[in-house]
Design a protein around this motif. Structure first.
Motif, PDB file in Angstrom:
ATOM      1  N   MET A 175       0.821  -1.196   0.000  1.00  0.00           N
ATOM      2  CA  MET A 175       0.000   0.000   0.000  1.00  0.00           C
ATOM      3  C   MET A 175       0.863   1.258   0.000  1.00  0.00           C
ATOM      4  SD  MET A 175      -2.775  -1.357   2.817  1.00  0.00           S
ATOM      5  CE  MET A 175      -3.699   0.180   2.929  1.00  0.00           C
ATOM      6  N   VAL A 176       2.168   1.078   0.197  1.00  0.00           N
ATOM      7  CA  VAL A 176       3.114   2.203   0.254  1.00  0.00           C
ATOM      8  C   VAL A 176       4.081   2.174  -0.922  1.00  0.00           C
ATOM      9  CG1 VAL A 176       4.895   3.345   1.641  1.00  0.00           C
ATOM     10  CG2 VAL A 176       2.921   2.287   2.763  1.00  0.00           C
ATOM     11  N   VAL A 177       4.630   0.985  -1.219  1.00  0.00           N
ATOM     12  CA  VAL A 177       5.578   0.843  -2.333  1.00  0.00           C
ATOM     13  C   VAL A 177       5.215  -0.385  -3.155  1.00  0.00           C
ATOM     14  CG1 VAL A 177       7.457   1.945  -1.061  1.00  0.00           C
ATOM     15  CG2 VAL A 177       7.196  -0.541  -0.959  1.00  0.00           C
ATOM     16  N   ARG A 178       5.685  -0.403  -4.397  1.00  0.00           N
ATOM     17  CA  ARG A 178       5.470  -1.570  -5.248  1.00  0.00           C
ATOM     18  C   ARG A 178       6.481  -2.641  -4.853  1.00  0.00           C
ATOM     19  NH1 ARG A 178       4.484   0.052 -11.441  1.00  0.00           N
ATOM     20  NH2 ARG A 178       3.942  -2.173 -11.422  1.00  0.00           N
ATOM     21  N   ASP A 224      14.929   7.063 -10.747  1.00  0.00           N
ATOM     22  CA  ASP A 224      14.600   8.197  -9.887  1.00  0.00           C
ATOM     23  C   ASP A 224      14.780   7.885  -8.415  1.00  0.00           C
ATOM     24  OD1 ASP A 224      13.860   9.778 -12.078  1.00  0.00           O
ATOM     25  OD2 ASP A 224      11.815   8.976 -12.068  1.00  0.00           O
ATOM     26  N   SER A 225      14.639   6.610  -8.055  1.00  0.00           N
ATOM     27  CA  SER A 225      14.686   6.241  -6.645  1.00  0.00           C
ATOM     28  C   SER A 225      14.878   4.729  -6.521  1.00  0.00           C
ATOM     29  CB  SER A 225      13.386   6.649  -5.944  1.00  0.00           C
ATOM     30  OG  SER A 225      12.273   6.005  -6.547  1.00  0.00           O
ATOM     31  N   VAL A 244      16.659   9.571  -2.326  1.00  0.00           N
ATOM     32  CA  VAL A 244      17.162   8.329  -2.925  1.00  0.00           C
ATOM     33  C   VAL A 244      16.140   7.200  -2.801  1.00  0.00           C
ATOM     34  CG1 VAL A 244      19.001   6.620  -3.047  1.00  0.00           C
ATOM     35  CG2 VAL A 244      19.556   8.997  -2.479  1.00  0.00           C
ATOM     36  N   VAL A 245      15.513   7.063  -1.632  1.00  0.00           N
ATOM     37  CA  VAL A 245      14.551   5.977  -1.412  1.00  0.00           C
ATOM     38  C   VAL A 245      13.286   6.201  -2.235  1.00  0.00           C
ATOM     39  CG1 VAL A 245      13.160   4.734   0.293  1.00  0.00           C
ATOM     40  CG2 VAL A 245      15.460   5.524   0.887  1.00  0.00           C
TER      41      VAL A 245
END
Length: 389
Positions: free
Chosen positions: A91-94, A122-123, A205-206
């Motif tokens: 729900m926050v990152v793939r 990009d990150s 970066v993250v």
């Protein structure tokens, strides 16, 4: 216990309570537990006791949800609890294998080509799902209704401008509020959008940077030299500050075998510095100002174009080390993230600080909420005094 308390009644001025929610990634679930303890002190269906709300990084999500339900604090807290108690990493990152492999390949090619490739990453992580999470839980239309009804004075969201090298607090609030400008710190009246929240949470970066008004922004904690300042500029004259780091964590080098720090340890150290150190310094500065003013006969003191006055405040922070809590849950990282974090050395004991910021998981969140509730309940007398109940 992680408690700082200063109280000096200010009878000549209407009291406006500000809620300050600094960043901390997944650790921000702790703030929800403290607010749950606050809810128990307030009558059912009452408005929020916080006319001014400010948030940075993941704290901006909590701030947005509280501010958008200012007309009914119980409803806002219930929705905030529901979100964190059901939170999953995807729900926050793939986290699917295809996305992780694609990102990893792009980073490898970027290093191999010396950054000369036409499509640089990009990150490290793709936080596209986070946008949907914010859209589904932060109701900005309701926030504006709260401002118009007088239940909310202002909501401030802090991000960092890469171009200006400055901290920008974008705020939406009542018409009498004035923008401010300090050294590398600006308060900018804005019609808040999901982009402002995404910018505030854009850990360098993250997560990828976010473009607003033709300038790119990163995590608000990077340039936030005075985390308490936005709430005071927005009209608060007493503060509840909910930190997410145990200030009593002890490190004795005589009891630890020295070893070269791996990347996971260094990254966690950087996150600690990014999210926490400036907050601790600003709290110390406020305590010194309060003490200095208490030694004078003046209630207020003018400095340049600012008025200095004593500020009642309460800081609540974890009573135990969150790194010990996350150790029970690291296996809940999706496989793709475990591989990535293992490569950084973050799945070891030394990497616990980093994993405690990145583990967006309901089980971990529930433990932090319980800790926050217990810490808040233990300070219910001070909370009642701050809330004037």
């Amino acid at each position: 216990m992680g408690i700082h308390w200063f109280s000096k009644k200010q009878s000549q001025e209407q009291q406006t309570l500000g809620l300050i929610l600094p960043g901390g990634g997944a650790r921000n679930a702790y703030q929800v537990g403290v607010l749950k303890a606050v809810e128990e002190l307030i009558a059912t269906k009452n408005p929020s006791p916080f006319p001014v709300v400010t948030g940075t990084s993941a704290g901006s999500l909590n701030a947005g949800m509280i501010a958008s339900r200012s007309m009914n604090f119980n409803d806002g807290l219930e929705r905030l609890l529901g979100m964190w108690e059901n939170l999953q990493m995807d729900m926050v990152v793939r986290t699917d294998a295809k996305s992780s492999a694609k990102t990893g390949a792009r980073w490898l090619w970027s290093f191999a080509s010396g950054g000369g490739g036409s499509s640089q990453p990009d990150s490290i992580l793709d936080n596209t799902p986070l946008r949907s999470l914010i859209e589904n839980h932060v109701n900005l239309a309701r926030m504006r209704q709260s401002i118009h009804s007088g239940h909310l004075k202002a909501l401030g969201i802090t991000a960092s401008s890469y171009g200006r090298g400055a901290s920008l607090t974008y705020y939406e609030g009542q018409e009498d509020l004035q923008p401010w400008e300090r050294t590398r710190r600006f308060g900018i009246p804005s019609r808040l959008s999901v982009d402002h929240f995404m910018a505030s949470i854009a850990i360098p970066v993250v997560f990828p940077a976010v473009k607003i008004n033709n300038e790119y922004h990163g995590d608000g904690s990077m340039r936030e030299s005075a985390p308490l300042s936005p709430a005071l500029h927005l009209g608060a004259n007493k503060l509840l500050i909910i930190s997410v780091r145990n200030p009593q964590t002890e490190y004795d080098p005589r009891n630890v075998a020295a070893s070269y720090p791996n990347l996971g340890f260094v990254a966690g150290y950087m996150f600690d510095t990014l999210f926490m150190d400036r907050l601790d310094s600003d709290i110390e500065r406020l305590k010194r100002i309060n003490f200095a003013l208490s030694q004078t006969k003046q209630v207020t003191f003018k400095h340049n174009d600012s008025i200095l006055r004593p500020v009642d405040f309460l800081v609540i922070s974890p009573s135990v080390d969150i790194r010990e809590i996350v150790a029970k849950h690291v296996s809940r990282f999706p496989r793709s993230m475990r591989i990535l974090l293992s490569g950084l050395g973050a799945m070891t004991k030394e990497g616990r600080p980093l994993t405690s910021y990145l583990l967006f998981d309901s089980n971990f969140a529930r433990d932090l909420i319980e800790l926050g509730y217990n810490d808040g309940y233990a300070q219910r007398d001070k909370l009642q005094e701050l809330l004037e109940l």
